[in-house]
Design a protein around this motif. Structure first.
Motif, short mmCIF file in Angstrom:
data_model
loop_
_atom_site.label_atom_id
_atom_site.label_comp_id
_atom_site.label_asym_id
_atom_site.label_seq_id
_atom_site.Cartn_x
_atom_site.Cartn_y
_atom_site.Cartn_z
N GLY A 1 0.80 -1.21 0.00
CA GLY A 1 0.00 0.00 0.00
C GLY A 1 0.83 1.25 0.00
N VAL A 2 1.63 1.43 1.08
CA VAL A 2 2.41 2.67 1.22
C VAL A 2 3.49 2.77 0.15
N GLU A 3 4.31 1.72 0.01
CA GLU A 3 5.42 1.79 -0.95
C GLU A 3 4.92 1.76 -2.39
N ALA A 4 3.77 1.10 -2.64
CA ALA A 4 3.23 1.04 -4.01
C ALA A 4 2.29 2.20 -4.30
N LYS B 1 -6.27 2.16 -2.28
CA LYS B 1 -7.38 1.21 -2.15
C LYS B 1 -6.96 0.04 -1.27
N HIS B 2 -5.72 -0.44 -1.46
CA HIS B 2 -5.21 -1.55 -0.66
C HIS B 2 -5.07 -1.13 0.81
N ILE B 3 -4.63 0.12 1.00
CA ILE B 3 -4.47 0.62 2.36
C ILE B 3 -5.82 0.64 3.07
N GLY C 1 -6.67 -1.85 5.92
CA GLY C 1 -6.89 -1.09 7.16
C GLY C 1 -8.22 -1.45 7.79
N ALA C 2 -9.26 -1.59 6.96
CA ALA C 2 -10.58 -2.00 7.48
C ALA C 2 -10.51 -3.40 8.06
N MET C 3 -9.76 -4.27 7.38
CA MET C 3 -9.60 -5.63 7.91
C MET C 3 -8.89 -5.60 9.27
N MET C 4 -7.90 -4.72 9.40
CA MET C 4 -7.20 -4.61 10.69
C MET C 4 -8.13 -4.15 11.79
#
Length: 583
Positions: free
Chosen positions: A44-47, A51-53, A57-60
């Motif tokens: 997420g951050v490096e790419a 959307k992935h974040i 993040g919601a899963m976390m």
């Protein structure tokens, strides 16, 4: 021991099973978070993939919420299981103590039983909660974290393996040194409780003899022993924290240094390094938890053994397989009775007693201090069992009766009078819980207790302090006699129970008994000849042997002991313990 205690989990088995299940689920949620965090960083951050974040993040958030929920449920059911287990242990011990014969009670000190019901049960409760929660959580968290660390990077994870081995060995060494102190400390609580109990129950004597400083020193010594034990144990266990911190920081430095080189070399991602550092804390904190569990279990092991001793103690006196539920009359017969306190005692306190008492007779028992007068009457209501021979009540061996039936028909006013906190009526109704106030008044009239009760402002509703501390010795004795009369027994035993009343009141009580309860067998133990000389027959005991048995006139002619004591008391106020009398 474990089997004995585990039998009292009972209705809390479901909570005991649910707790470790919820703790395992909490660990699974916690183990998943570092993996999701690594995914956010790497993908997420490096790419730059927002959307992935958001998705991860919601899963976390969901995983963290589930972990919190499982943790709360684990705590809730753990508390329910441990407190319920403690309640059952206290109840089981208390109920078992109620079944004890006097010989069983003699094995335990009062202070020791109080400590077992309070401090020891609390220790076992705390240990049980730790076992349900931490004993499952800590090793499972350790295993999960190690597995995930090796999946991410086996080379870096080997640092944890080395740290676990080193730290584990050190913790075992520390705990083994501390266990001997924790195992000894709870025995010292008995001494502390005994000191406090003795001081409070005898506070009037302490103050009368100005022994406050002595009692303070005694308490200080008992308290200091506990303090020293705990200090020695805690000195050793305090090494846990610096050892843990040193290991954690060493692992972080090694992982950071080696991980940075791998990231530069392209064999490790930044997210994976973050996950490994998180698992580092999980692994080492799990070890710390295990060490604390070990300490708690060690502390509670001695308590568990002491609780099991009480639970496993079986009463020496129990009902026969087919007990008799009716006592025919108040006749008593001692048939070649021998009795000793303890099975391995060489010299019995009662030797070859052969006595027959008819129903309705008034029997006096006199003898010097230690002549076994109380021991003799204790056998009638089967407070102790004989070592040889037999005691018959109503024509049957007392061991054939249902214990409750026998004791309901044998009222004993013990040498040490005991009243309980509550009103006078509450205390009287110990003799008969269904007694009316009129019946209580009548019993008090017979015991000559009505005269002082009616002088109290609240009369029969006067509140009696614990132990009867707000009434005199003579008043206490008369209340205890009235309480015994309410049972309407076939046999009434007064064990030196009029020693604190004047001779006129003593005579009135005896006269009332003769008129009002003529069919009740009355056995009166006394030191004063005047208390027994009008009895139908008198037993003279000398060092556990019947020296004489007959009425006053017969004993004056035939028994030298009785005659000497009578002459000394009527002539100069002597008693049985006066040197040279009856020897």
């Amino acid at each position: 021991m474990i089997k004995t205690l585990a039998a009292h989990i009972k209705e809390y088995k479901a909570a005991s099973i649910a707790t470790p299940i919820f703790m395992i689920l909490e660990v699974i949620m916690e183990t998943a978070i570092p993996v999701l965090m690594a995914s956010i960083i790497d993908k997420g951050v490096e790419a730059g993939n927002m959307k992935h974040i958001y998705t991860v993040g919601a899963m976390m958030v969901v995983v963290a919420a589930l972990g919190l929920l499982f943790g709360v449920l684990g705590g809730k059911y753990g508390a329910k299981a441990s407190t319920g287990f403690a309640r059952n242990l206290r109840k089981a011990m208390y109920e078992n103590i109620q079944t004890f014969a006097f010989s069983n009670i003699d094995k335990f000190s009062t202070a020791g039983l109080v400590t077992r019901l309070t401090t020891d049960v609390t220790n076992v409760q705390n240990a049980y909660q730790m076992i349900l929660r931490m004993c499952m959580r800590a090793p499972f968290s350790l295993i999960c974290a190690m597995v995930m660390a090796f999946i991410i990077n086996a080379r870096l994870a080997s640092v944890y393996l080395i740290a676990v081995i080193v730290l584990g060995c050190a913790l075992v060494l520390i705990m083994s040194r501390a266990t001997k102190y924790f195992g000894m400390v709870f025995e010292k609580y008995d001494d502390l409780n005994a000191s406090v109990q003795e001081n409070i129950s005898a506070i009037r004597v302490v103050k009368a003899y100005v022994r406050e400083d002595y009692e303070k020193d005694k308490f200080k010594k008992a308290n200091g022993n506990i303090y020293n034990m705990f200090v020695n144990a805690e000195k050793i266990t305090t090494l846990n924290a610096p050892l843990m911190q040193t290991t954690v920081y060493t692992c972080i430095l090694c992982i950071s240094w080696m991980g940075a080189k791998m990231i530069v070399g392209g064999s490790l991602t930044t997210g994976e390094l973050m996950s490994l550092l998180t698992y580092c804390m999980n692994i080492l904190m799990s070890l710390m938890m295990l060490s604390m569990v070990f300490v708690m279990i060690t502390m509670s092991a001695a308590s568990a053994r002491r609780i099991a001793e009480v639970l496993n103690e079986k009463t020496d006196i129990c009902n026969p397989q087919e007990p008799v539920y009716e006592v025919a009359d108040g006749s008593v017969r001692f048939d070649h009775v021998n009795f000793a306190y303890g099975k391995n005692v060489a010299e019995p306190v009662l030797k070859d007693i052969n006595i027959s008492i008819n129903a309705g007779e008034t029997i006096g028992i006199i003898g010097g201090t230690g002549s076994a007068k109380s021991s003799l009457v204790n056998l009638i209501s089967r407070l102790y069992d004989v070592n040889g021979g037999a005691v018959y009540v109503g024509g049957r061996d007392v061991r054939e009766y249902d214990i409750e039936t026998l004791r309901d028909e044998v009222s004993v006013v013990l040498q040490k009078n005991v009243l309980f906190s509550g009103t006078i009526l509450d205390n009287l109704r110990w003799g008969n819980k269904n007694a009316t106030e009129e019946e209580c008044r009548r019993a008090c009239e017979l015991a000559c207790a009505d005269e002082f009760i009616e002088r109290f402002p609240d009369g029969y509703k006067t509140y009696i302090e614990q132990g009867g501390s707000n009434v005199s010795g003579g008043q206490k004795q008369r209340l205890c006699i009235a309480r015994a009369l309410l049972k309407k027994p076939k046999i009434l035993i007064l064990d030196d129970s009029t020693s604190a009343v004047d001779t006129a009141t003593d005579a009135r009580i005896r006269s009332a008994f003769a008129k009002e309860i003529p069919d009740t067998t009355k056995i009166i133990i006394a030191q004063r000849i005047s208390s027994v000389e009008h009895c139908d027959r008198i037993i003279v005991l000398d060092d556990g042997v019947v020296s004489g048995f007959g009425n006053h006139d017969e004993l004056m002619k035939s028994n030298e002991i009785y005659r000497d004591v009578y002459e000394s008391q009527t002539g100069g106020g002597g008693d049985f313990d006066e040197p040279g009398k009856g020897e």
